[in-house]
Scaffold this motif. Structure first.
Motif, PDB file in Angstrom:
ATOM      1  N   ARG A 493       0.830  -1.203   0.000  1.00  0.00           N
ATOM      2  CA  ARG A 493       0.000   0.000   0.000  1.00  0.00           C
ATOM      3  C   ARG A 493       0.870   1.260   0.000  1.00  0.00           C
ATOM      4  O   ARG A 493       0.579   2.230  -0.717  1.00  0.00           O
ATOM      5  CB  ARG A 493      -0.933   0.000   1.205  1.00  0.00           C
ATOM      6  N   ALA A 494       1.938   1.250   0.795  1.00  0.00           N
ATOM      7  CA  ALA A 494       2.826   2.418   0.839  1.00  0.00           C
ATOM      8  C   ALA A 494       3.495   2.642  -0.517  1.00  0.00           C
ATOM      9  O   ALA A 494       3.658   3.790  -0.955  1.00  0.00           O
ATOM     10  CB  ALA A 494       3.883   2.225   1.923  1.00  0.00           C
ATOM     11  N   TRP A 495       3.859   1.556  -1.171  1.00  0.00           N
ATOM     12  CA  TRP A 495       4.480   1.668  -2.498  1.00  0.00           C
ATOM     13  C   TRP A 495       3.492   2.221  -3.515  1.00  0.00           C
ATOM     14  O   TRP A 495       3.805   3.127  -4.291  1.00  0.00           O
ATOM     15  CB  TRP A 495       4.978   0.280  -2.930  1.00  0.00           C
ATOM     16  N   ALA A 496       2.269   1.693  -3.498  1.00  0.00           N
ATOM     17  CA  ALA A 496       1.266   2.110  -4.480  1.00  0.00           C
ATOM     18  C   ALA A 496       0.737   3.510  -4.212  1.00  0.00           C
ATOM     19  O   ALA A 496       0.197   4.151  -5.119  1.00  0.00           O
ATOM     20  CB  ALA A 496       0.110   1.113  -4.490  1.00  0.00           C
ATOM     21  N   ASP A 497       0.881   4.003  -2.989  1.00  0.00           N
ATOM     22  CA  ASP A 497       0.360   5.341  -2.646  1.00  0.00           C
ATOM     23  C   ASP A 497       1.276   6.468  -3.099  1.00  0.00           C
ATOM     24  O   ASP A 497       0.890   7.639  -3.035  1.00  0.00           O
ATOM     25  CB  ASP A 497       0.138   5.452  -1.132  1.00  0.00           C
ATOM     26  N   LYS A 498       2.501   6.146  -3.537  1.00  0.00           N
ATOM     27  CA  LYS A 498       3.370   7.201  -4.045  1.00  0.00           C
ATOM     28  C   LYS A 498       2.761   7.768  -5.326  1.00  0.00           C
ATOM     29  O   LYS A 498       2.365   7.015  -6.217  1.00  0.00           O
ATOM     30  CB  LYS A 498       4.770   6.643  -4.343  1.00  0.00           C
ATOM     31  N   PRO A 499       2.686   9.084  -5.454  1.00  0.00           N
ATOM     32  CA  PRO A 499       2.010   9.667  -6.631  1.00  0.00           C
ATOM     33  C   PRO A 499       2.591   9.190  -7.958  1.00  0.00           C
ATOM     34  O   PRO A 499       1.835   8.884  -8.890  1.00  0.00           O
ATOM     35  CB  PRO A 499       2.212  11.179  -6.436  1.00  0.00           C
ATOM     36  N   VAL A 501       4.241   6.387  -8.560  1.00  0.00           N
ATOM     37  CA  VAL A 501       3.930   4.967  -8.771  1.00  0.00           C
ATOM     38  C   VAL A 501       2.468   4.808  -9.171  1.00  0.00           C
ATOM     39  O   VAL A 501       2.131   4.007 -10.052  1.00  0.00           O
ATOM     40  CB  VAL A 501       4.249   4.152  -7.502  1.00  0.00           C
ATOM     41  N   ARG A 502       1.598   5.580  -8.533  1.00  0.00           N
ATOM     42  CA  ARG A 502       0.174   5.521  -8.879  1.00  0.00           C
ATOM     43  C   ARG A 502      -0.048   5.897 -10.348  1.00  0.00           C
ATOM     44  O   ARG A 502      -0.818   5.252 -11.055  1.00  0.00           O
ATOM     45  CB  ARG A 502      -0.607   6.457  -7.951  1.00  0.00           C
ATOM     46  N   ALA A 503       0.657   6.953 -10.792  1.00  0.00           N
ATOM     47  CA  ALA A 503       0.541   7.353 -12.203  1.00  0.00           C
ATOM     48  C   ALA A 503       1.068   6.252 -13.116  1.00  0.00           C
ATOM     49  O   ALA A 503       0.492   5.979 -14.184  1.00  0.00           O
ATOM     50  CB  ALA A 503       1.307   8.654 -12.439  1.00  0.00           C
ATOM     51  N   TRP A 504       2.149   5.597 -12.709  1.00  0.00           N
ATOM     52  CA  TRP A 504       2.721   4.515 -13.520  1.00  0.00           C
ATOM     53  C   TRP A 504       1.783   3.317 -13.577  1.00  0.00           C
ATOM     54  O   TRP A 504       1.597   2.702 -14.630  1.00  0.00           O
ATOM     55  CB  TRP A 504       4.073   4.101 -12.941  1.00  0.00           C
ATOM     56  N   LEU A 505       1.163   2.977 -12.448  1.00  0.00           N
ATOM     57  CA  LEU A 505       0.261   1.830 -12.412  1.00  0.00           C
ATOM     58  C   LEU A 505      -0.944   2.024 -13.336  1.00  0.00           C
ATOM     59  O   LEU A 505      -1.501   1.053 -13.864  1.00  0.00           O
ATOM     60  CB  LEU A 505      -0.230   1.593 -10.976  1.00  0.00           C
ATOM     61  N   ARG A 506      -1.338   3.268 -13.552  1.00  0.00           N
ATOM     62  CA  ARG A 506      -2.499   3.536 -14.408  1.00  0.00           C
ATOM     63  C   ARG A 506      -2.177   3.397 -15.899  1.00  0.00           C
ATOM     64  O   ARG A 506      -3.079   3.348 -16.732  1.00  0.00           O
ATOM     65  CB  ARG A 506      -3.031   4.953 -14.136  1.00  0.00           C
ATOM     66  N   LEU A 507      -0.888   3.358 -16.240  1.00  0.00           N
ATOM     67  CA  LEU A 507      -0.519   3.239 -17.650  1.00  0.00           C
ATOM     68  C   LEU A 507      -0.968   1.886 -18.208  1.00  0.00           C
ATOM     69  O   LEU A 507      -0.998   0.885 -17.487  1.00  0.00           O
ATOM     70  CB  LEU A 507       0.998   3.371 -17.822  1.00  0.00           C
ATOM     71  N   GLU A 508      -1.291   1.896 -19.496  1.00  0.00           N
ATOM     72  CA  GLU A 508      -1.580   0.633 -20.180  1.00  0.00           C
ATOM     73  C   GLU A 508      -0.273   0.000 -20.652  1.00  0.00           C
ATOM     74  O   GLU A 508       0.667   0.714 -20.980  1.00  0.00           O
ATOM     75  CB  GLU A 508      -2.496   0.887 -21.382  1.00  0.00           C
TER      76      GLU A 508
END
Length: 670
Positions: A493-499, A501-508
């Protein structure tokens, strides 16, 4: 793939900058002129000069005549190791001018060349003096180191030194210079800078078919401080005459720093140097190359990909349409898959595929690489190199997946390292990555539903404002999000909450169900050594050096400067510091990281993550206690870090942490 060299084809939309340079260089009333073409490393300075030079060479009286502009290319960086840069620059200009002269003009140019060679001979004379001194001093120095040396051995040593000096002196001998006589007698030798400049001006002004001599000087920001100053001095003392112009491509901050280093005795009481003032006096005009905006970066990457898949005729049509669209401004993407379809009709399938995955990552990639054309091109080269290498070994790597992974690798290496650490414990897809993606999806869905709720009618018995306020309550929103998010480990959760990382996770495309082991195979070099430091722009590299100094006051001042940086720059610098820290835990980066975490709290998480990855045996005992003193004890991540160190089998570290914690409790400091 694409060569990492300057080009004559403008893919960057720099027509307006070419026009600026062209107008300035072709305006007689501005001459003599020195122009600074200023931009970061890889911003396109060399290409811009090359395109401008080609435009100048087109200006001629007729197709058979030479250009009315004599254009000279010069790189001082190529000469600083084996020649006098002033002499090299003067000779390059004289050679170009000499090619356009005849009769008495050529004889005048020959006299000017002899003066330039004389400057080189003065340097050789200094070298001969030094060699002579070495011949005298070396035997005495040898005897002083070993007074018991046998006299015969000393004689042999003297003979060897003298023989070596004789060979060096031959290399330093002045070349033979032939006397050149003019039609009315032997010309008087040129013996000083003023006379050289006067004679040089006479030659230039008598070239009736030449409007100006334009010298393009590149790579100045790669040179040593002495070379930078020598280049400016050659222009100021010898070459700055009517009908001449000089275009110097450089990073302004680097050149200013070089000038400051050359004249440290001229620093002001506040510590600032004279570099900025020096440049103000030397440069009559500055042309700054801005970083690419997001639409410009998108267009540039798309054009590079189109160049791979289209023939010359098709690519020419694409460039013409792109130029037409850029005329309306660079605030919109001038070339994409839609434009390709309108121009070409049938777009090659491979180009469609590449433009699709490029569209998904370019926003994050362009921002992370700060709109730098060279870094964008190198990213694409590295991407295709890995892909083709895998194909050669019959390994299938999906380009969109590889591109998305490389975005994280290039921009946020410690987060990429964390992903790799999770992969090491997984035989296939990475469960933690799937969980992180589910968090991001849940947050996006919750945010959308909250937005929808804001538009609903007010609750019964409440006004619209009261109802809307209740719906927008931060506490209720957090509870709603927490209820809808899946239960995952706090680390994930801490890793995914970084702005970022969150932007990267949303990429296709999503990667939670993809086996990434083959992809990591082609990133072993960076996982072992990292590249964050070499990717930093110059001003952040300088700040990174200062934050690791042993002088406490300077180090803390640098920490304060880092805390004030824009978010994206601070993330880049912390990434680099973390990379150094994990590779060399016992170095100066350790205390720098602790002080930075104390003075810039938003860096605490990344720094603690890095410290957790360091084996306790590698933690420097003398500095470990500072972690207790500087880091907030009530922070769960800090507590976990200190517990790890205190419970380790490393007795020295365990004792330091225990003692520091006890002292802290007694003092009641926290």
């Amino acid at each position: 793939m694409w060569a990492d060299n300057e080009t004559e084809v403008d893919l960057l939309g720099f027509d307006f900058l070419v026009d600026t340079l062209f107008v300035a260089l072709t305006e007689p009333r501005l001459l003599p002129l020195t122009v600074g073409l200023l931009g970061d490393w890889g911003s396109g300075k060399s290409s811009l000069m090359r395109i401008t030079r080609q435009e100048l060479l087109k200006i001629r009286d007729d197709e058979e005549s030479p250009s009315r502009y004599v254009c000279v290319q010069f790189s001082p960086w190529q000469y600083e190791d084996y020649d006098d840069v002033k002499v090299a620059l003067m000779t390059a200009v004289l050679d170009a001018v000499g090619a356009r002269t005849d009769g008495d003009q050529q004889e005048q140019v020959s006299r000017l060349r002899r003066f330039a060679q004389g400057l080189g001979r003065w340097g050789r004379r200094g070298g001969r003096v030094a060699v002579s001194a070495a011949q005298t001093a070396a035997p005495f120095a040898i005897q002083a180191m070993d007074p018991s040396m046998d006299p015969q051995v000393l004689d042999v040593t003297k003979a060897a030194v003298n023989a070596t000096a004789s060979e060096v002196n031959k290399l330093l001998e002045d070349p033979k210079v032939k006397e050149v006589a003019l039609g009315n007698g032997t010309a008087e030798a040129i013996t000083d800078a003023g006379r050289f400049r006067t004679e040089f001006a006479k030659v230039i002004t008598t070239l009736e078919d030449v409007d100006a001599v334009v010298v393009f000087i590149d790579d100045l920001d790669r040179c040593l401080s002495e070379t930078v100053v020598d280049t400016f001095e050659a222009i100021r003392l010898f070459l700055n005459t009517p009908k001449t112009a000089y275009v110097l491509a450089a990073n302004q901050a680097v050149v200013e720093s070089a000038i400051d280093s050359r004249y440290p005795q001229l620093r002001r009481p506040d510590g600032t140097g004279i570099g900025a003032d020096y440049l103000e006096k030397m440069l009559q005009l500055k042309v700054a190359i801005p970083p690419l905006s997001a639409p410009e970066a998108d267009t540039y990457v798309n054009l590079l990909l189109a160049e791979l898949h289209l023939d010359n005729e098709q690519f020419g049509k694409v460039l013409d349409e792109t130029r037409r669209r850029r005329e309306a401004g660079n605030l919109q993407v001038a070339f994409n898959i839609g434009v390709a379809g309108a121009v070409l009709g049938d777009v090659p399938p491979d180009l469609v595929r590449d433009l699709n995955w490029a569209a998904s990552i370019i926003e994050v990639l362009g921002g992370g690489l700060r709109g730098n054309p060279r870094q964008l091109k190198r990213f694409l080269n590295n991407l295709l190199l890995k892909h083709r290498s895998a194909q050669r070994r019959k390994i299938t790597l999906d380009l969109p997946v590889l591109a998305k992974l490389m975005v994280l690798e290039e921009q946020h290496f410690s987060d990429f390292q964390r992903l790799f650490d999770w992969q090491l414990t997984s035989p296939g897809s990475i469960p933690e990555l799937g969980a992180a993606e589910s968090i991001t999806r849940a947050v996006s869905t919750t945010t959308e539903s909250e937005t929808d709720e804001d538009t609903s009618p007010p609750e019964e018995g409440k006004t619209a404002d009261e109802s809307s306020s209740a719906r927008r309550s931060p506490t209720s929103n957090r509870r709603r999000r927490a209820a809808k998010q899946p239960q995952v480990a706090e680390e994930v959760r801490a890793w995914a909450d970084k702005p970022h990382v969150r932007a990267w996770l949303r990429l296709e495309p999503p990667l939670g169900e993809v086996d990434l082991r083959a992809y990591f195979t082609y990133s072993r070099d960076k996982l072992a050594f990292g590249v964050a430091v070499t990717r930093l722009p110059p001003h952040l590299q300088e700040l990174l050096t200062r934050v690791q100094t042993e002088v406490a006051g300077l180090r803390r001042h640098a920490c304060d400067e880092i805390a004030k940086l824009p978010d994206d720059e601070r993330v880049q610098l912390v990434e680099a510091l973390v990379e150094i820290l994990t590779r060399r835990p016992g170095g100066p980066a350790f205390i720098a990281a602790l002080e930075l975490a104390e003075r810039a709290p938003d860096t605490l998480s990344a720094i603690c993550d890095a410290l957790m990855r360091i084996p306790p045996q590698a933690v420097p005992r003398g500095q470990a206690g500072n972690a207790v003193l500087r880091l907030p004890a009530d922070n769960p991540t800090v507590s976990a870090l200190l517990d790890r160190w205190e419970s380790s089998d490393t007795s020295g570290l365990k004792g330091v942490i225990s003692a520091a914690r006890e002292a802290q409790q007694r003092s009641g400091r926290r």
